[in-house]
Scaffold this active site. Structure first.
Site, PDB file in Angstrom:
ATOM      1  N   GLY A 263      56.930  31.592  69.240  1.00 33.84           N
ATOM      2  CA  GLY A 263      56.197  31.877  68.001  1.00 33.84           C
ATOM      3  C   GLY A 263      56.990  32.654  66.969  1.00 33.84           C
ATOM      4  O   GLY A 263      56.418  33.258  66.056  1.00 33.84           O
TER       5      GLY A 263
ATOM      6  N   LYS B 114      52.606  21.102  67.649  1.00 36.56           N
ATOM      7  CA  LYS B 114      51.199  21.013  68.033  1.00 36.56           C
ATOM      8  C   LYS B 114      50.461  22.330  67.814  1.00 36.56           C
ATOM      9  O   LYS B 114      49.305  22.343  67.431  1.00 36.56           O
ATOM     10  CB  LYS B 114      51.123  20.613  69.507  1.00 36.56           C
ATOM     11  N   GLY B 115      51.134  23.434  68.136  1.00 38.68           N
ATOM     12  CA  GLY B 115      50.569  24.751  67.863  1.00 38.68           C
ATOM     13  C   GLY B 115      49.322  25.082  68.668  1.00 38.68           C
ATOM     14  O   GLY B 115      48.402  25.721  68.159  1.00 38.68           O
TER      15      GLY B 115
ATOM     16  N   ALA C  88      48.499  25.304  57.520  1.00 41.32           N
ATOM     17  CA  ALA C  88      49.085  25.794  56.265  1.00 41.32           C
ATOM     18  C   ALA C  88      50.607  25.829  56.362  1.00 41.32           C
ATOM     19  O   ALA C  88      51.315  25.469  55.416  1.00 41.32           O
ATOM     20  CB  ALA C  88      48.537  27.186  55.941  1.00 41.32           C
TER      21      ALA C  88
ATOM     22  N   HIS D 119      66.682  35.542  69.128  1.00 38.26           N
ATOM     23  CA  HIS D 119      66.253  35.091  70.466  1.00 38.26           C
ATOM     24  C   HIS D 119      67.148  35.719  71.546  1.00 38.26           C
ATOM     25  O   HIS D 119      67.040  35.345  72.712  1.00 38.26           O
ATOM     26  CB  HIS D 119      66.392  33.572  70.593  1.00 38.26           C
TER      27      HIS D 119
ATOM     28  N   THR E  47      48.049  29.889  59.192  1.00 36.28           N
ATOM     29  CA  THR E  47      47.477  28.935  60.159  1.00 36.28           C
ATOM     30  C   THR E  47      48.515  27.837  60.412  1.00 36.28           C
ATOM     31  O   THR E  47      49.414  27.612  59.590  1.00 36.28           O
ATOM     32  CB  THR E  47      46.193  28.262  59.626  1.00 36.28           C
TER      33      THR E  47
HETATM   34  N1  LIG Z   1      50.936  28.961  62.594  1.00 30.46           N
HETATM   35  C1  LIG Z   1      51.119  28.583  63.848  1.00 30.46           C
HETATM   36  N2  LIG Z   1      50.088  28.582  64.716  1.00 30.46           N
HETATM   37  C2  LIG Z   1      50.259  28.209  65.998  1.00 30.46           C
HETATM   38  N3  LIG Z   1      51.454  27.789  66.516  1.00 30.46           N
HETATM   39  C3  LIG Z   1      52.508  27.771  65.688  1.00 30.46           C
HETATM   40  C4  LIG Z   1      52.399  28.167  64.335  1.00 30.46           C
HETATM   41  N4  LIG Z   1      53.624  28.039  63.770  1.00 30.46           N
HETATM   42  C5  LIG Z   1      54.447  27.581  64.722  1.00 30.46           C
HETATM   43  N5  LIG Z   1      53.795  27.412  65.885  1.00 30.46           N
HETATM   44  C6  LIG Z   1      54.301  26.909  67.162  1.00 30.46           C
HETATM   45  O1  LIG Z   1      55.280  27.787  67.695  1.00 30.46           O
HETATM   46  C7  LIG Z   1      56.196  27.007  68.478  1.00 30.46           C
HETATM   47  C8  LIG Z   1      57.597  27.214  67.944  1.00 30.46           C
HETATM   48  O2  LIG Z   1      58.005  28.513  68.304  1.00 30.46           O
HETATM   49  P1  LIG Z   1      59.235  29.231  67.590  1.00 30.46           P
HETATM   50  O3  LIG Z   1      58.981  29.343  66.147  1.00 30.46           O
HETATM   51  O4  LIG Z   1      59.480  30.483  68.348  1.00 30.46           O
HETATM   52  O5  LIG Z   1      60.427  28.197  67.826  1.00 30.46           O
HETATM   53  S1  LIG Z   1      61.982  28.480  67.693  1.00 30.46           S
HETATM   54  O6  LIG Z   1      62.460  28.839  69.041  1.00 30.46           O
HETATM   55  O7  LIG Z   1      62.225  29.557  66.739  1.00 30.46           O
HETATM   56  O8  LIG Z   1      62.547  27.189  67.271  1.00 30.46           O
HETATM   57  C9  LIG Z   1      55.775  25.548  68.349  1.00 30.46           C
HETATM   58  O9  LIG Z   1      54.896  25.303  69.440  1.00 30.46           O
HETATM   59  P2  LIG Z   1      54.513  23.833  69.979  1.00 30.46           P
HETATM   60  O10 LIG Z   1      53.706  23.168  68.924  1.00 30.46           O
HETATM   61  O11 LIG Z   1      53.715  24.078  71.225  1.00 30.46           O
HETATM   62  O12 LIG Z   1      55.791  23.111  70.272  1.00 30.46           O
HETATM   63  C10 LIG Z   1      55.052  25.589  67.012  1.00 30.46           C
HETATM   64  O13 LIG Z   1      54.189  24.519  66.787  1.00 30.46           O
END
Ligand SMILES: Nc1ncnc2c1ncn2[C@@H]1O[C@H](COP(=O)(O)OS(=O)(=O)O)[C@@H](OP(=O)(O)O)[C@H]1O
Length: 311
Positions: free
Chosen positions: A73, A268-269, A249, A126, A246
Site C-alpha cells: 500500500g 484490484k485494491g 479515485a 521498500h 479511494t
Molecule cells: N486507494 C487504494 N485503495 C486500496 N488499494 C489500493 C489503493 N491504491 C493502491 N492500492 C493497492 O495497493 C497495492 C499496491 O501496493 P504498493 O503501492 O505498495 O505497490 S508497490 O510495491 O509500491 O509497487 C495494489 O494491490 P492489488 O490490487 O491487490 O494488487 C493496489 O491495487
C-alpha cells in the site's frame, strides 16, 4: 503551477515508456541485480543511488517517510500524504512529483532536487530495516510503516511481476509462491521484513498502519496518520483526502497521469483476493510460517491474521 505539474506528469509517462522499451531488449536475468544480497530491479535502482542515499541525502525530523514491503500500500499512503502536505504548507505544491518518491529509485541527482524541497517532504522506501541508512534514525525522521496481510501481499506481488514490463515474469503462481516463501523475490523476504519491524514498533518515531485498517475506515486512518505527523486537519480536509484516496479515485487520476503504469499499479485494491489463487496446501504452508515468525507478537496481532488470512 498547473502547467508545471502537467509537464512533470508527461515526464513521468515518457520515462516509463522509454524504460519499458529498454526492458523489452533485456533478458529476465538482466532485469534484476543484487545489492548486499537482495534483488532489485536493475532499470530502476543502481549501486550509485544506494550509496548516495547513505552518504549524500540528509533526512530531516519533519520528513514523513513511508516504509513498506512491496505491494502493501505504499502508493496509497503516498497519495494520502501528498494530499496532506499542501494543507500543512502551501509552498510544497510545486515540489510534489518532481522526483520518484521511492528513495532507492532513479538517479543520485534526485537527492539534490529533494534538498530544495520545503517541509514537509514525503518519500518512502521498500528497503529492509537493516538497509535503511542510520541517518534516518539519528535525525528522528517520522516513519510510517505500512503492512498488509501476507497472503494478499503475495498475490498482489505475483500479478505485479507479470504485469510490469520492467521486471521479469513468472510462469505460474505456484512457482512464484515457492519463491515468495523462501524470500527469493525483489526486496527479499516478507517474513524477515515483518520480524525485524516487530522489534521496533515501540520507537516513538515509528507508527505501523495496516492496509486492512485503511480499507475498513479510510478517514480514521487519515486522522491517525495526521496525528502521528502532528498535522492539524479540519474535518473537511480529512474528508477531501479520503475522497481522493479511494481506489477508484486513484485509478482515475492515473488514467491522465500515466495510464499504462496506472494499470500495473492499481489492479484490484481488495482484501481477500488471495482466495482466488492459494491452494489449501499453500494456505496451510503460509499459516505455519506466520505461526513460526509472528504469532503472539505485537505486529502479528496488528495484522489480524485469523480474520484476513483464514477461510
Ligand atoms: N486507494 C487504494 N485503495 C486500496 N488499494 C489500493 C489503493 N491504491 C493502491 N492500492 C493497492 O495497493 C497495492 C499496491 O501496493 P504498493 O503501492 O505498495 O505497490 S508497490 O510495491 O509500491 O509497487 C495494489 O494491490 P492489488 O490490487 O491487490 O494488487 C493496489 O491495487
Amino acid at each position: 503551477m498547473e502547467g508545471e505539474h502537467q509537464n512533470q506528469e508527461t515526464d513521468q509517462k515518457q520515462q516509463f515508456d522509454s524504460i519499458s522499451r529498454l526492458a523489452a531488449t533485456k533478458t529476465p536475468e538482466e532485469l534484476v541485480f543484487l545489492y548486499k544480497g537482495i534483488q532489485y530491479p536493475s532499470l530502476l535502482c543502481s549501486p550509485e543511488t544506494f550509496e548516495a542515499l547513505e552518504k549524500v541525502f540528509q533526512p530531516r525530523p519533519d520528513d514523513a517517510m513511508i516504509i513498506s514491503y512491496p505491494k502493501c500500500g505504499f502508493n496509497w499512503v503516498f497519495q494520502l500524504l501528498t494530499s496532506m502536505a499542501p494543507m500543512v504548507n502551501k509552498n510544497v505544491e510545486g515540489h510534489i512529483d518532481k522526483v520518484i518518491p521511492l528513495l532507492e529509485f532513479g538517479k543520485p541527482e534526485k537527492f539534490k532536487v529533494m534538498e530544495e524541497s520545503p517541509a514537509p517532504r514525503m518519500y518512502g522506501t521498500h528497503l529492509y530495516y537493516g538497509d535503511i541508512p542510520q541517518s534516518f534514525f539519528q535525525n528522528n525522521t517520522k516513519m510510517l510503516v505500512i503492512f498488509r496481510n501476507p497472503k494478499d501481499t503475495a498475490v498482489s506481488f505475483f500479478h505485479f511481476y507479470n504485469k510490469n514490463p520492467l521486471i521479469p515474469s513468472f510462469k505460474s503462481w505456484d512457482e512464484f509462491f515457492t519463491r515468495f516463501m523462501s524470500g527469493e523475490v525483489m526486496w527479499g523476504s516478507y517474513f524477515k521484513y515483518a520480524v525485524t519491524w516487530n522489534k521496533h514498533m515501540d520507537n516513538p518515531n515509528v507508527m505501523v498502519v495496516t492496509y486492512e485498517e485503511l480499507k475498513a475506515d479510510l478517514a480514521a486512518g487519515i486522522k491517525k496518520i495526521a496525528e502521528f505527523l502532528k498535522y492539524t486537519l479540519t474535518e473537511e480536509q480529512v474528508q477531501s483526502i479520503a475522497e481522493g484516496g479511494t481506489f477508484g479515485a486513484m485509478q482515475e487520476k492515473y488514467k491522465t497521469k500515466n495510464a499504462s503504469f496506472g494499470q500495473v499499479l492499481f489492479r484490484k485494491g481488495e482484501v481477500g483476493d488471495w482466495k482466488n489463487l492459494f491452494t489449501e496446501a499453500q494456505s496451510r504452508e503460509m499459516d505455519a510460517k506466520f505461526e513460526e515468525c509472528l504469532a503472539g507478537t505485537a505486529l502479528g496481532k496488528k495484522l489480524n491474521y485469523n480474520v484476513y488470512c483464514k477461510y
